[in-house]
Design a protein around this motif. Structure first.
Motif, short mmCIF file in Angstrom:
data_model
loop_
_atom_site.label_atom_id
_atom_site.label_comp_id
_atom_site.label_asym_id
_atom_site.label_seq_id
_atom_site.Cartn_x
_atom_site.Cartn_y
_atom_site.Cartn_z
N TRP A 190 0.84 -1.20 0.00
CA TRP A 190 0.00 0.00 0.00
C TRP A 190 0.88 1.26 0.00
O TRP A 190 0.63 2.22 -0.72
CB TRP A 190 -0.91 -0.07 1.24
CG TRP A 190 -1.67 1.18 1.55
CD1 TRP A 190 -2.81 1.61 0.95
CD2 TRP A 190 -1.35 2.15 2.55
NE1 TRP A 190 -3.21 2.80 1.52
CE2 TRP A 190 -2.34 3.14 2.50
CE3 TRP A 190 -0.32 2.28 3.49
CZ2 TRP A 190 -2.33 4.25 3.35
CZ3 TRP A 190 -0.31 3.37 4.33
CH2 TRP A 190 -1.31 4.34 4.25
N GLU A 234 0.92 4.20 -2.70
CA GLU A 234 0.68 5.59 -2.31
C GLU A 234 1.83 6.50 -2.75
O GLU A 234 1.62 7.66 -3.10
CB GLU A 234 0.49 5.70 -0.79
CG GLU A 234 -0.82 5.13 -0.26
CD GLU A 234 -2.05 5.94 -0.69
OE1 GLU A 234 -1.89 7.04 -1.23
OE2 GLU A 234 -3.15 5.43 -0.48
N HIS A 292 1.54 8.45 -5.99
CA HIS A 292 0.50 9.47 -6.16
C HIS A 292 1.09 10.87 -6.16
O HIS A 292 0.78 11.69 -7.01
CB HIS A 292 -0.57 9.33 -5.07
CG HIS A 292 -1.29 8.02 -5.14
ND1 HIS A 292 -2.14 7.58 -4.18
CD2 HIS A 292 -1.25 7.05 -6.10
CE1 HIS A 292 -2.63 6.41 -4.53
NE2 HIS A 292 -2.09 6.05 -5.68
N GLU A 314 -9.85 6.67 2.62
CA GLU A 314 -9.48 6.30 1.25
C GLU A 314 -10.60 6.69 0.28
O GLU A 314 -10.33 7.15 -0.83
CB GLU A 314 -9.22 4.79 1.13
CG GLU A 314 -7.94 4.33 1.82
CD GLU A 314 -6.67 4.66 1.04
OE1 GLU A 314 -6.75 5.22 -0.07
OE2 GLU A 314 -5.58 4.35 1.56
N GLU A 332 -6.85 4.69 -5.20
CA GLU A 332 -7.57 4.96 -3.94
C GLU A 332 -8.83 4.11 -3.86
O GLU A 332 -9.24 3.68 -2.78
CB GLU A 332 -7.96 6.45 -3.80
CG GLU A 332 -6.86 7.47 -4.06
CD GLU A 332 -5.71 7.43 -3.08
OE1 GLU A 332 -5.53 6.42 -2.38
OE2 GLU A 332 -4.96 8.43 -3.03
N HIS A 336 -7.92 0.79 -2.66
CA HIS A 336 -7.59 0.86 -1.22
C HIS A 336 -8.85 0.90 -0.37
O HIS A 336 -8.96 0.25 0.65
CB HIS A 336 -6.75 2.11 -0.92
CG HIS A 336 -5.42 2.12 -1.62
ND1 HIS A 336 -4.67 3.25 -1.80
CD2 HIS A 336 -4.72 1.11 -2.19
CE1 HIS A 336 -3.56 2.94 -2.45
NE2 HIS A 336 -3.58 1.66 -2.70
#
Ligand code: FE2
Ligand code: FE2
Length: 307
Positions: free
Chosen positions: A103, A107, A110, A159, A189, A192
């Motif tokens: 994760w 992330e 991004h 999220e 997202e 997630h």
């Protein structure tokens, strides 16, 4: 409320399944392939940013959308602290640890993608952005869920909130390249939020009381992860006024689909007194949130309807 270790152990199998599902659903992508480098130019040292210098493929963006881009990127920039919090809750072992690292890796791209886009297009003031980033990352203010149950709920809501914020911002940029960057990030997202949402649903089965208390707490105290950004309240007001993220969006697109539909809090079984009490409070809060959401939506409609 179950203690963290018991909850952990009873969710091990679910966690592995959700991780497998995530890995097969997520597709490889490359931040650099979404940045329109052809629009970039060399920086001039000390040059002041001006709105007119932005190259958004003919589009112009409002101050509200600039606020949203700044807040969305700075929110992503706080990843080291999110990692610390989530690893602290989940641990570094087994599928839990594997998820936290995966994760985190997702992330990490991004901010790369959004930053790249903003720099080559000069959509926002790069000096201001960097100063805000230094200030907020140095401060390190992040929500700290008080238990594993709180963490599940917060992460699921956050999220989804982030997905909505990225998507709505993307739609308002008016530049296809900007839209593409924000949609690509929002796609991550989304996966997630599905992971955390379903993890929380499984936790409700195992620990209905603990989860109901956590849901009630988090719905009452939910704050967007952008808190700690310099001028956050001002930015949040602008973001709300543009309809990117406000209490109506929060209620209709987060609380109703997740808390009411997926988690179906009204019909959770196996609650003892403490859970029932939390549910009662939660339902009152939901009703109040609905009233506020409707009022705001009406006001927005009125302001958009020509007299
Ligand atoms: Fe993100
Ligand atoms: Fe995310």
């Amino acid at each position: 409320m179950l203690d963290a270790q018991t909850l952990h152990d009873s969710l091990d199998a679910t966690f592995e399944e959700l991780l497998e599902r995530h890995l097969s659903a997520s597709k490889e992508w490359f931040p650099h392939e979404h940045v329109p480098y052809g629009r970039g130019r060399d920086p001039i040292s000390g040059e002041e940013w001006s709105e007119a210098d932005a190259d958004l493929a003919g589009a112009t963006i409002s101050d509200e959308v600039r606020s949203s881009l700044l807040v969305n990127l700075l929110t992503e920039d706080k990843l080291p602290y999110y990692f610390r919090t989530v690893e602290g809750l989940f641990g570094a072992d087994r599928a839990w640890g594997e998820w936290v690292r995966r994760w985190t890796a997702e992330e990490g791209r991004h901010a790369m993608a959004i930053y790249g886009y903003l720099m080559v297009t000069r959509a926002i003031d790069p000096h201001h952005l960097e100063r805000c980033r230094m200030a907020q990352v140095s401060k390190g203010e992040t929500p700290a869920p008080e238990s594993l149950q709180h963490g599940f709920v917060y992460l699921a809501l956050q999220e989804l909130a982030t997905r909505i914020a990225h998507r709505s911002t993307g739609r308002m940029i008016g530049d296809p390249a900007g839209y593409d960057v924000m949609m690509r990030v929002a796609g991550d997202e989304n996966l997630h939020q599905l992971f955390y949402r379903d993890l929380a649903a499984a936790a409700i089965e195992v620990d209905p009381d603990g989860m109901m208390v956590a849901i009630e707490d988090q719905v009452r105290n939910f704050a967007m992860p952008g808190t700690g950004i310099p001028g956050f309240l001002e930015h949040a007001k602008k973001i709300a006024s543009a309809g990117i993220y406000d209490l109506t969006v929060h209620h209709e697109q987060i609380l109703v689909p997740v808390v009411m539909r997926t988690w179906d809090v009204e019909n959770v079984e196996g609650l003892t007194e403490v859970g029932e009490e939390a549910r009662e409070k939660l339902m009152k809060r939901m009703a109040q949130s609905e009233r506020v959401a409707n009022r705001l939506a009406r006001r927005r409609e009125e302001s958009l309807t020509p007299a």
